[in-house]
Design a protein around this motif. Structure first.
Motif, PDB file in Angstrom:
ATOM      1  N   ALA A   1     -39.967 -66.545  81.579  1.00 37.01           N
ATOM      2  CA  ALA A   1     -41.489 -66.898  81.178  1.00 37.01           C
ATOM      3  C   ALA A   1     -41.639 -66.290  79.660  1.00 37.01           C
ATOM      4  CB  ALA A   1     -42.395 -66.460  81.990  1.00 37.01           C
ATOM      5  N   LEU A   2     -40.994 -65.063  79.443  1.00 34.82           N
ATOM      6  CA  LEU A   2     -41.320 -64.524  78.203  1.00 34.82           C
ATOM      7  C   LEU A   2     -40.239 -65.164  77.314  1.00 34.82           C
ATOM      8  CD1 LEU A   2     -42.715 -61.970  77.022  1.00 34.82           C
ATOM      9  CD2 LEU A   2     -40.907 -60.532  77.520  1.00 34.82           C
ATOM     10  N   GLN A   3     -39.102 -65.556  77.454  1.00 33.40           N
ATOM     11  CA  GLN A   3     -38.290 -66.138  76.834  1.00 33.40           C
ATOM     12  C   GLN A   3     -38.743 -67.630  76.343  1.00 33.40           C
ATOM     13  OE1 GLN A   3     -34.628 -66.139  79.188  1.00 33.40           O
ATOM     14  NE2 GLN A   3     -33.786 -63.983  78.214  1.00 33.40           N
TER      15      GLN A   3
ATOM     16  N   TYR B   1     -48.165 -60.450  77.930  1.00 30.38           N
ATOM     17  CA  TYR B   1     -49.184 -60.992  76.886  1.00 30.38           C
ATOM     18  C   TYR B   1     -48.946 -62.268  76.489  1.00 30.38           C
ATOM     19  CZ  TYR B   1     -51.866 -56.557  77.608  1.00 30.38           C
ATOM     20  OH  TYR B   1     -52.268 -55.421  78.017  1.00 30.38           O
ATOM     21  N   PRO B   2     -47.607 -62.411  76.165  1.00 28.42           N
ATOM     22  CA  PRO B   2     -47.049 -63.534  75.359  1.00 28.42           C
ATOM     23  C   PRO B   2     -47.076 -64.874  76.309  1.00 28.42           C
ATOM     24  CG  PRO B   2     -45.767 -61.993  74.835  1.00 28.42           C
ATOM     25  CD  PRO B   2     -46.353 -61.566  75.725  1.00 28.42           C
ATOM     26  N   VAL B   3     -47.046 -64.525  77.719  1.00 26.37           N
ATOM     27  CA  VAL B   3     -47.393 -65.694  78.672  1.00 26.37           C
ATOM     28  C   VAL B   3     -48.608 -66.206  78.833  1.00 26.37           C
ATOM     29  CG1 VAL B   3     -47.232 -66.228  81.040  1.00 26.37           C
ATOM     30  CG2 VAL B   3     -45.098 -64.982  79.615  1.00 26.37           C
ATOM     31  N   ILE B   4     -49.477 -64.915  78.772  1.00 24.68           N
ATOM     32  CA  ILE B   4     -50.831 -65.307  78.596  1.00 24.68           C
ATOM     33  C   ILE B   4     -51.481 -66.440  77.630  1.00 24.68           C
ATOM     34  CG2 ILE B   4     -53.357 -64.475  78.875  1.00 24.68           C
ATOM     35  CD1 ILE B   4     -52.023 -62.209  80.509  1.00 24.68           C
ATOM     36  N   LEU B   5     -51.118 -65.806  76.420  1.00 23.29           N
ATOM     37  CA  LEU B   5     -51.255 -66.350  74.977  1.00 23.29           C
ATOM     38  C   LEU B   5     -50.612 -68.003  75.272  1.00 23.29           C
ATOM     39  CD1 LEU B   5     -50.518 -64.347  72.048  1.00 23.29           C
ATOM     40  CD2 LEU B   5     -52.751 -65.387  72.723  1.00 23.29           C
ATOM     41  N   MET B   6     -49.448 -68.146  75.604  1.00 24.12           N
ATOM     42  CA  MET B   6     -48.954 -69.359  75.990  1.00 24.12           C
ATOM     43  C   MET B   6     -49.795 -70.342  76.888  1.00 24.12           C
ATOM     44  SD  MET B   6     -45.165 -70.387  77.738  1.00 24.12           S
ATOM     45  CE  MET B   6     -45.507 -69.826  79.227  1.00 24.12           C
ATOM     46  N   VAL B   7     -50.233 -69.727  77.852  1.00 26.32           N
ATOM     47  CA  VAL B   7     -51.075 -70.591  78.843  1.00 26.32           C
ATOM     48  C   VAL B   7     -52.134 -71.040  78.158  1.00 26.32           C
ATOM     49  CG1 VAL B   7     -52.185 -70.813  80.907  1.00 26.32           C
ATOM     50  CG2 VAL B   7     -49.885 -69.623  80.898  1.00 26.32           C
TER      51      VAL B   7
ATOM     52  N   CYS C   1     -44.941 -62.841  64.829  1.00 26.40           N
ATOM     53  CA  CYS C   1     -45.538 -61.724  65.194  1.00 26.40           C
ATOM     54  C   CYS C   1     -45.176 -61.225  66.565  1.00 26.40           C
ATOM     55  CB  CYS C   1     -46.908 -61.798  65.282  1.00 26.40           C
ATOM     56  SG  CYS C   1     -47.581 -62.044  63.248  1.00 26.40           S
ATOM     57  N   VAL C   2     -45.003 -62.188  67.673  1.00 25.93           N
ATOM     58  CA  VAL C   2     -44.779 -61.883  68.898  1.00 25.93           C
ATOM     59  C   VAL C   2     -43.234 -61.433  69.052  1.00 25.93           C
ATOM     60  CG1 VAL C   2     -44.244 -63.059  71.421  1.00 25.93           C
ATOM     61  CG2 VAL C   2     -46.544 -63.396  70.088  1.00 25.93           C
ATOM     62  N   LEU C   3     -42.411 -62.065  68.470  1.00 25.90           N
ATOM     63  CA  LEU C   3     -40.872 -61.893  68.488  1.00 25.90           C
ATOM     64  C   LEU C   3     -40.573 -60.579  67.724  1.00 25.90           C
ATOM     65  CD1 LEU C   3     -39.122 -65.275  67.772  1.00 25.90           C
ATOM     66  CD2 LEU C   3     -39.213 -63.861  69.698  1.00 25.90           C
ATOM     67  N   MET C   4     -41.173 -60.271  66.625  1.00 32.58           N
ATOM     68  CA  MET C   4     -41.130 -58.838  65.967  1.00 32.58           C
ATOM     69  C   MET C   4     -41.659 -57.790  66.913  1.00 32.58           C
ATOM     70  SD  MET C   4     -39.377 -60.143  63.458  1.00 32.58           S
ATOM     71  CE  MET C   4     -39.241 -61.526  62.412  1.00 32.58           C
ATOM     72  N   SER C   5     -42.683 -58.190  67.496  1.00 30.77           N
ATOM     73  CA  SER C   5     -43.594 -56.944  68.233  1.00 30.77           C
ATOM     74  C   SER C   5     -42.648 -56.632  69.465  1.00 30.77           C
ATOM     75  CB  SER C   5     -44.637 -57.783  68.739  1.00 30.77           C
ATOM     76  OG  SER C   5     -45.274 -56.620  69.723  1.00 30.77           O
ATOM     77  N   ARG C   6     -41.701 -57.688  69.872  1.00 28.97           N
ATOM     78  CA  ARG C   6     -41.053 -57.655  71.238  1.00 28.97           C
ATOM     79  C   ARG C   6     -39.718 -56.475  70.688  1.00 28.97           C
ATOM     80  NH1 ARG C   6     -39.183 -62.961  73.785  1.00 28.97           N
ATOM     81  NH2 ARG C   6     -37.745 -61.692  74.827  1.00 28.97           N
ATOM     82  N   LEU C   7     -39.441 -56.762  69.599  1.00 32.19           N
ATOM     83  CA  LEU C   7     -38.353 -55.806  69.054  1.00 32.19           C
ATOM     84  C   LEU C   7     -38.660 -54.651  68.432  1.00 32.19           C
ATOM     85  CD1 LEU C   7     -36.399 -58.912  67.217  1.00 32.19           C
ATOM     86  CD2 LEU C   7     -35.692 -57.751  69.242  1.00 32.19           C
ATOM     87  N   VAL C   8     -39.996 -54.783  68.052  1.00 31.40           N
ATOM     88  CA  VAL C   8     -40.570 -53.489  67.340  1.00 31.40           C
ATOM     89  C   VAL C   8     -39.992 -53.260  66.077  1.00 31.40           C
ATOM     90  CG1 VAL C   8     -41.860 -51.211  67.436  1.00 31.40           C
ATOM     91  CG2 VAL C   8     -40.963 -52.521  69.646  1.00 31.40           C
TER      92      VAL C   8
END
Length: 344
Positions: free
Chosen positions: A58-60, A195-201, A257-264
């Motif tokens: 789901a995150l991917q 959180y990204p999954v909630i945003l996606m929905v 922003c989501v991807l960079m946040s995942r990688l920090v």
């Protein structure tokens, strides 16, 4: 004297029914493919149905879905956006630089990154509508410009040292349950909903509502079906077209922003070839490349087809190079089916 209402003819009724049947067939074909993939990978890998793997998938999928939703709206109008991969990289590194170098709060920096994507989308819309360049060329130019700017402002190096707050959006989860074991170490009993999954929905439901239940959505479909007729009917075709590119750019900024946040970490080389995943998810879900046809639910199914295909192939030890070949064949097959449907 009351205006007379002309009832639809039998041919018109049959044509409408046929169009609905085609849309349903396309959507159920994508859903059937998704179910088949799940069945195959569940049989070949015992860990496929685990909660952790489900959350990982789901995150991917969120990145593909965010970009795919924007691509769907653009393609419905008859356009294309090839710049989203580079725009997400630029947006992400802008947010990272704002946190590290300007000492901005993480939330404010994220908004700046998303706004950067919005600006890039607005420029795409301006070039397509005012300068009248073909969408392919306009967004190809933005793809090169955004990538170049991202590399220039970072000296082609990763932006690190962003702190824990920057990673909360990409790595945080709702209802995560952690218990302390007898050994004193924390044990994750439920990983929570990322959180990204909630945003996606939320975004998928909002854009689906916009397309299906609003005047703006009807105008988007009308522009893709026949722009000249829409213009004569009073639809501001240029404004509608610009809106779809702005939406695509905004979602690309959010993805960055989501991807960079995942990688920090801010990675200027992130997002390469992501535009193809976005277009593929839309087409697999039934969006027609000639415009006028497409649904967000279909795109969501298409995003999960790509995400589960990658995840299942990884779990079965298939190399990344072979994965590219398989996904390329899937894209060719779905576009070929779309062309056959349009010819008929």
């Amino acid at each position: 004297m009351k205006d007379s209402v002309v009832a639809p003819t039998a041919d018109q009724k049959q044509r409408r029914l046929s169009d609905r049947q085609k849309d349903l067939i396309q959507k159920f074909a994508a859903l059937g493919s998704l179910i088949v993939l799940i069945a195959i990978f569940a049989a070949t890998s015992p860990a496929f149905f685990s909660i952790d793997n489900g959350m990982t998938v789901a995150l991917q999928v969120t990145s593909i879905a965010f970009l795919g939703i924007g691509a769907t709206c653009v393609i419905i109008t008859g356009g294309i956006d090839l710049s989203v991969g580079s725009v997400l990289a630029l947006s992400g590194v802008v947010a990272a630089i704002a946190v590290r170098d300007w000492q901005w709060p993480a939330a404010l920096a994220m908004f700046l990154g998303i706004f950067t994507g919005t600006v890039c989308g607005a420029i795409n819309g301006f070039v397509v509508t005012k300068l009248r360049l073909p969408p392919f060329i306009a967004t190809l130019g933005m793809m090169l410009i955004a990538r170049g700017v991202a590399l220039q402002i970072t000296d082609a190096r990763a932006v690190s040292g962003l702190g824990e707050a920057f990673g909360e959006l990409g790595n945080g989860a709702f209802m995560r349950m952690v218990t302390i074991g007898d050994d004193g170490f924390p044990n994750v009993t439920f990983p929570g909903i990322p959180y990204p999954v909630i945003l996606m929905v939320v975004i998928a439901l909002a854009v689906a509502f916009m397309l299906n239940r609003s005047v703006l959505g009807r105008h988007i479909y009308a522009v893709g079906s026949n722009s000249d007729a829409s213009r004569l009917s009073g639809v501001n075709v240029a404004r509608i077209t610009v809106f779809t590119y702005v939406l695509s750019g905004t979602l690309a900024g959010l993805t960055g922003c989501v991807l960079m946040s995942r990688l920090v970490t801010g990675q200027p080389n992130e997002g390469v070839m992501y535009e193809l995943d976005a277009i593929a998810s839309a087409v697999i879900g039934g969006t027609s490349l000639i415009g006028g046809v497409g649904t967000i639910s279909g795109t969501a199914i298409g995003a999960f087809v790509i995400g589960i295909l990658r995840n299942g192939l990884n779990m079965n030890g298939v190399s990344a190079f072979t994965q590219q070949i398989i996904i390329g064949l899937v894209i060719l097959g779905t576009v070929w089916i779309d062309q056959l449907r349009n010819r008929r």
